[in-house]
Design an enzyme around this catalytic site. Structure first.
Site, PDB file in Angstrom:
ATOM      1  N   PHE B 158      45.587  43.774  25.694  1.00  0.00           N
ATOM      2  CA  PHE B 158      45.273  45.643  25.078  1.00  0.00           C
ATOM      3  C   PHE B 158      46.551  46.250  25.965  1.00  0.00           C
ATOM      4  CE2 PHE B 158      44.781  48.682  28.708  1.00  0.00           C
ATOM      5  CZ  PHE B 158      43.921  48.011  30.012  1.00  0.00           C
ATOM      6  N   LYS B 182      45.933  36.186  17.428  1.00  0.00           N
ATOM      7  CA  LYS B 182      44.397  36.812  17.640  1.00  0.00           C
ATOM      8  C   LYS B 182      44.844  38.126  18.790  1.00  0.00           C
ATOM      9  CE  LYS B 182      40.977  38.101  20.409  1.00  0.00           C
ATOM     10  NZ  LYS B 182      40.969  39.610  19.925  1.00  0.00           N
ATOM     11  N   SER B 235      42.102  38.648  31.219  1.00  0.00           N
ATOM     12  CA  SER B 235      41.189  38.764  33.049  1.00  0.00           C
ATOM     13  C   SER B 235      40.322  37.313  33.358  1.00  0.00           C
ATOM     14  CB  SER B 235      39.648  39.511  32.793  1.00  0.00           C
ATOM     15  OG  SER B 235      38.866  38.553  32.340  1.00  0.00           O
ATOM     16  N   CYS B 291      49.057  43.444  35.389  1.00  0.00           N
ATOM     17  CA  CYS B 291      49.456  42.438  36.124  1.00  0.00           C
ATOM     18  C   CYS B 291      50.682  42.134  36.805  1.00  0.00           C
ATOM     19  CB  CYS B 291      49.304  40.890  34.945  1.00  0.00           C
ATOM     20  SG  CYS B 291      51.016  39.979  34.237  1.00  0.00           S
ATOM     21  N   GLU B 396      41.369  43.564  41.638  1.00  0.00           N
ATOM     22  CA  GLU B 396      41.692  43.632  40.163  1.00  0.00           C
ATOM     23  C   GLU B 396      41.368  45.042  39.490  1.00  0.00           C
ATOM     24  OE1 GLU B 396      42.980  41.967  36.569  1.00  0.00           O
ATOM     25  OE2 GLU B 396      44.559  42.031  37.098  1.00  0.00           O
TER      26      GLU B 396
END
Lengths: 151, 496
Positions: B158, B182, B235, B291, B396
């Site tokens: 996202f 996707k 993730s 990230c 994280e």
């Protein structure tokens, strides 16, 4: 109003260029003695605005400090662009000089603040500042006696 | 300065893009919401397995002809696409801001980075050149041909709705493969618009497909025998334990770019003001949902005066961050993507305080400029005395939280950093070349920053990653992506 982001800085730069271009276009109609110079300035300002925008859109990434690169008060960079028909061209040139000094101040201040943070955009602002210094010299020459319709 | 106009004015039900056709999905629909205004702006299908399969079939059928399309022709289509992207630059950027929440500067930056990948892929005629050796033995020649594999799946997260699929897609199609993207169902509008540009650019039907949805679509891509490989960004648990493992079991190529916990080492000889500005971008840009976002600030050295001065400046700068709607040009930090992400970040802050951290700046109840509902907004939070192996120090968070730690010297800072399981984007701020080289040499990180807060590689470099931040061998972007999407076919020739 305090501005911090590169988006705001670029918008302010473009507004300064375009508003001063409109001033030069209108003043050229009022003062034929300096019309050539003023129309050239107007045309150059439009190009300057496009150059700044193009540079920004080419360099902007999230890897540079676009949200934190400036700390300016936008009200410090306003100028009087009122169009008046003066009897001679000197007051118009004086008004133009004040406009250019304002714009030069913006570019030099913004360039110094952005420094290495904004890469090509900093350089573009520096280039505009250099152009403004040259223009101030041209304007001062227009105030010399027998300096009419200068390039 | 301006509040820019929203590009999406009406709620649209998105379609899948399969075989060159925009297809209504028969599946359930989910709302896509604008996190700044907390209102729906679109509906996205949560596609079924049959819909994924039909996209894979369309791509499989398109592959032979696309493979035979010359690299030069493929390049020209990418040039068309690049031109359309430039023409629509501002619209693309505003769509990202509207559906994700990031600031307009951040969106424009993301748009530019995505386009740069298309630009690199335009060089495919040269990039796809093989290697040739004449007379490897007398009268025998040998060469290697990079050849496409077939159909790839691209699964994206996202946080960068435009850019991350473009880390892979242009290279995949440039090398002669067909793709199914996707997008994240939280931010599908940008990829929907990209699909329209792809169609307008003239890509043949079936080469570039988009299937919206969630787990069913991911599973469909992972399980289908006609999928040659997967690129995944998301993730670490999903990347490592689902995508990487299942691709390994079924023999699919895979690259999984995963989570991070980035450390920024600050040396006392750094340029303080520029370092502080870089930290604001790195820790709080994209509301920390990145990230490459820095999470831990390690101040090295025993100089207490420097530490106090530096932390004071950091806190002062962070406390002035203007939080608001991303379409307002003056906004420096937008909302989190949704309320559940905000709650997760709040949980980490509370845990950090329970574990003994001190809160220097509390961003849990921010002032939101413009009167927007605070449902998804957080301000910058700064914690001190965070223990590196505590949850806040090691996991994280994916939010605007800075954890400050101390290290006796650079060696200790490097040890603390390397002890963390992630290795995505660690940085050092220093004016010493020796410090910088020591850091670069010894740090375990795929992307290394020296006086750079967000270590985002340009498109002609690989987007690297190590340890728990990456699973696979080849990375996205640049020449590594070309190798990922091609097989090496070695030919040895002799004529009698």
């Amino acid at each position: 109003m305090r501005i911090h982001t590169s988006s705001e800085g670029v918008t302010l730069a473009k507004n300064l260029e375009i508003e001063s271009a409109q001033f030069y276009e209108e003043m050229a109609k009022q003062h034929p003695e300096v019309a050539d110079a003023f129309r050239a300035f107007a045309s150059e300002n439009q190009k300057n605005a496009r150059h700044i925008e193009r540079t920004y859109y080419s360099v902007i990434t999230d890897a540079i400090e676009s949200g934190y690169c400036l700390n300016l008060e936008s009200d410090d960079f306003t100028f009087d662009a009122t169009i008046q028909a003066f009897g001679t061209h000197e007051p118009a040139v004086t008004q133009a000089t004040q406009i250019e000094q304002c714009i030069l101040s913006f570019y030099t201040t913004a360039e110094a603040q952005m420094g290495a943070l904004m890469a090509d955009l900093t350089r573009a602002f520096g280039q505009q500042a250099k152009k403004r210094r040259k223009r101030l010299l041209t304007l001062s020459e227009l105030l010399q006696p027998d300096a009419s319709s200068a390039k | 300065m301006a509040l820019l106009k929203e590009p999406v004015q009406e709620i649209k039900t998105l379609q899948n893009y399969i075989g060159g056709e925009w297809v209504d999905s028969q599946s359930e629909l989910a709302d896509v919401t604008d996190p700044a205004r907390c209102k729906p702006i679109a509906r996205v299908p949560i596609s079924t397995n049959d819909e994924v399969n039909s996209a894979i079939e369309a791509a499989r059928l398109a592959f032979p002809e696309w493979r035979r399309t010359t690299p030069l022709t493929r390049s020209r289509l990418l040039f068309n696409l690049k031109e359309l992207m430039e023409e629509n630059f501002e619209k693309i950027s505003r769509i990202q801001t509207q559906e994700h929440g990031k600031t307009i500067d951040e969106s424009r930056g993301e748009t530019r980075r995505g386009i740069e990948n298309v630009e690199v892929a335009c060089g495919i005629p040269t990039l796809l050149q093989g290697e040739y050796s004449e007379d490897v033995a007398s009268g025998i020649d040998e060469w290697v041909i990079p050849s496409p594999l077939g159909v790839f799946g691209i699964i994206s997260p996202f946080n960068f709705p435009w850019m991350i699929p473009l880390w892979s897609a242009p290279y995949a199609v440039a090398t002669g493969n067909c793709i199914i993207i996707k997008p994240s169902s939280e931010v599908p509008l940008t990829q929907d618009f990209l699909g329209q540009l792809v169609e307008e650019a003239g890509f043949p039907p079936g080469v570039w497909n988009i299937v919206h949805g969630g787990r069913t679509v991911v599973n469909g891509l992972l399980d289908h025998p006609d999928i040659a490989g997967i690129t995944f960004v998301g993730s670490t648990p999903t990347g490592r334990d689902v995508v990487y493992r299942r691709c390994g079991e079924s023999g699919k190529r895979v690259l999984a770019q995963c989570g991070a916990k980035n450390f920024m080492t600050v040396m006392p000889d750094c340029d303080v003001d520029r370092t502080v500005a870089a930290m604001m971008t790195s820790f709080f840009g994209n509301a920390g949902q990145r990230c490459l976002a820095a999470a831990n600030c390690v101040v090295a050295g025993a100089d207490e005066a420097f530490y106090d001065m530096f932390v004071d400046k950091v806190v002062a700068a962070a406390s002035n961050i203007r939080v608001g709607c991303g379409l307002d040009e003056s906004t420096q930090m937008g909302p989190l993507r949704d309320a559940s992400k905000k709650e997760r970040v709040l949980g980490y802050i509370e845990q950090g305080l329970k574990d003994g951290a001190r809160i220097l700046l509390d961003g849990r109840s921010p002032e939101v400029a413009g009167g927007y509902p605070d449902t998804c907004f957080l301000g910058a939070t700064v914690l001190e005395d965070v223990v590196p192996d505590s949850p806040v120090g090691s996991e994280e968070i994916f939010g605007p939280v800075m954890s400050i730690m101390r290290a006796g010297d650079l060696e200790e800072a490097i040890q603390i950093t390397n002890a963390n399981p992630f290795g995505n984007g660690h940085s050092i701020f220093t004016s010493s070349g020796a410090n910088a080289r020591n850091f670069q040499y010894n740090i375990e990180s795929g992307n290394v920053g020296i006086n750079i807060g967000i270590v985002a590689p340009m498109a002609f470099f690989p987007f690297s990653g190590m340890k728990d931040s990456f699973f696979g061998t080849l990375h996205t972007q640049g020449k590594e992506a070309i190798r990922f999407f091609t097989n090496s076919k070695v030919v040895i020739q002799r004529w009698f």
